[in-house]
Design a protein around this motif. Sequence first.
Motif, PDB file in Angstrom:
ATOM      1  N   PRO A 136      46.104  38.656  39.627  1.00 41.49           N
ATOM      2  CA  PRO A 136      45.161  39.724  39.965  1.00 41.49           C
ATOM      3  C   PRO A 136      44.315  40.106  38.772  1.00 41.49           C
ATOM      4  O   PRO A 136      44.738  40.009  37.633  1.00 41.49           O
ATOM      5  N   ARG A 137      43.126  40.556  38.999  1.00 43.99           N
ATOM      6  CA  ARG A 137      42.279  41.013  37.914  1.00 43.99           C
ATOM      7  C   ARG A 137      41.344  42.088  38.443  1.00 43.99           C
ATOM      8  O   ARG A 137      41.121  42.217  39.650  1.00 43.99           O
ATOM      9  N   ALA A 138      40.811  42.828  37.532  1.00 41.44           N
ATOM     10  CA  ALA A 138      39.871  43.869  37.924  1.00 41.44           C
ATOM     11  C   ALA A 138      38.549  43.235  38.308  1.00 41.44           C
ATOM     12  O   ALA A 138      38.201  42.139  37.868  1.00 41.44           O
ATOM     13  N   GLY A 139      37.809  43.967  39.126  1.00 43.06           N
ATOM     14  CA  GLY A 139      36.483  43.470  39.470  1.00 43.06           C
ATOM     15  C   GLY A 139      36.496  42.606  40.713  1.00 43.06           C
ATOM     16  O   GLY A 139      37.436  42.596  41.496  1.00 43.06           O
ATOM     17  N   ARG A 140      35.464  41.825  40.872  1.00 46.34           N
ATOM     18  CA  ARG A 140      35.295  41.002  42.064  1.00 46.34           C
ATOM     19  C   ARG A 140      36.347  39.904  42.123  1.00 46.34           C
ATOM     20  O   ARG A 140      36.542  39.139  41.198  1.00 46.34           O
ATOM     21  N   ALA A 141      37.052  39.835  43.249  1.00 45.56           N
ATOM     22  CA  ALA A 141      38.093  38.816  43.417  1.00 45.56           C
ATOM     23  C   ALA A 141      37.448  37.492  43.789  1.00 45.56           C
ATOM     24  O   ALA A 141      36.450  37.444  44.503  1.00 45.56           O
ATOM     25  N   THR A 142      38.007  36.431  43.285  1.00 47.20           N
ATOM     26  CA  THR A 142      37.527  35.094  43.609  1.00 47.20           C
ATOM     27  C   THR A 142      38.459  34.482  44.639  1.00 47.20           C
ATOM     28  O   THR A 142      39.660  34.377  44.405  1.00 47.20           O
ATOM     29  N   ARG A 143      37.939  34.091  45.773  1.00 46.21           N
ATOM     30  CA  ARG A 143      38.747  33.500  46.830  1.00 46.21           C
ATOM     31  C   ARG A 143      38.722  31.979  46.683  1.00 46.21           C
ATOM     32  O   ARG A 143      37.661  31.369  46.647  1.00 46.21           O
ATOM     33  N   VAL A 144      39.899  31.382  46.584  1.00 43.72           N
ATOM     34  CA  VAL A 144      40.006  29.936  46.472  1.00 43.72           C
ATOM     35  C   VAL A 144      40.220  29.349  47.856  1.00 43.72           C
ATOM     36  O   VAL A 144      41.101  29.793  48.604  1.00 43.72           O
ATOM     37  N   ASP A 145      39.420  28.368  48.213  1.00 45.75           N
ATOM     38  CA  ASP A 145      39.568  27.672  49.488  1.00 45.75           C
ATOM     39  C   ASP A 145      40.661  26.626  49.325  1.00 45.75           C
ATOM     40  O   ASP A 145      40.421  25.539  48.794  1.00 45.75           O
ATOM     41  N   ARG A 146      41.876  26.952  49.747  1.00 48.48           N
ATOM     42  CA  ARG A 146      43.026  26.066  49.544  1.00 48.48           C
ATOM     43  C   ARG A 146      42.880  24.747  50.305  1.00 48.48           C
ATOM     44  O   ARG A 146      43.325  23.704  49.823  1.00 48.48           O
ATOM     45  N   CYS A 147      42.277  24.796  51.478  1.00 47.11           N
ATOM     46  CA  CYS A 147      42.100  23.558  52.246  1.00 47.11           C
ATOM     47  C   CYS A 147      41.140  22.609  51.533  1.00 47.11           C
ATOM     48  O   CYS A 147      41.379  21.401  51.455  1.00 47.11           O
TER      49      CYS A 147
END
Length: 286
Positions: A11-22
Amino acid sequence: MTPTLVRQQLPRAGRATRVDRCARARDWAEIQERMLVPLYEAVYRRLDVGTGTRLLGLGCGSGLALLMAAGRGAAATGVDSAAPERTALARERLRPESWGTRAGAATRVVEGAPEDVARAPDEPLYNLVTAFEPIGSLAGDSEGLGELLAAATPLAERGTPVVLAGWGPPERCTTSAVLRVATKLADPLRSTGSWRPALRDDLEEVAQRAGLKPDGSGRVACPFGYANVDNAVRGLLSTGLFDAAIGATDQDQVDKELTEALHPHRRRDGTVWMPNVFRYLIARTP
């Protein structure tokens, strides 16, 4: 090995980065996994894998090593508990109609731990166990491997060879310089999940903790070759080695710095080439 190199994002502050696992799993299967083919071939050749082999592959991922073993006539079972997107691709790859070999019916993929492998009462024990996911690149990447090996030991015959794999010395692995980007960007979150240089006795220490007896080792050249820089970035990101860095910064920053780190390895035709050496250890079950 550790079930997969893909790690949970920090986790981190600010905008979260979503990883496309597929998408990551597909990039691993289509781009990155083939870099380890020389390792698989060397081990199978040395252990004479063939029609009499009953193989249990730990951390099987998207199943290329299983496919190669089955192509040699082995009955292969793959186990992976942490990468459902990869195991879905493994099942797709290993369908008999997908590759047309008589060994297909004896090949299966189990999403879970070794103890989740269902065996008939009269089914013979395994006579080869492989853990091909390379260790020695992430801090803490071998911590769960001992438990995984301990769970697999009751499923194997006495004296069964168990193959562990890892990165070679950093000075023999050109990719090490690129992987350092992951550590730099992951600070101050540098801990489990960040890159570290391989140590000489990584594999031996894991074998010792698991109660296995070393019985030989080898080194294999596994160059990483890519069609272009974008292909290289996608392949390297698919390993999960940069997930901590993405969690600490963001995807754009990691992409930018990874691209810059790859620049010295780009050839005139636009391809990217990085020679590497990987180690493997053969140990025996008690």
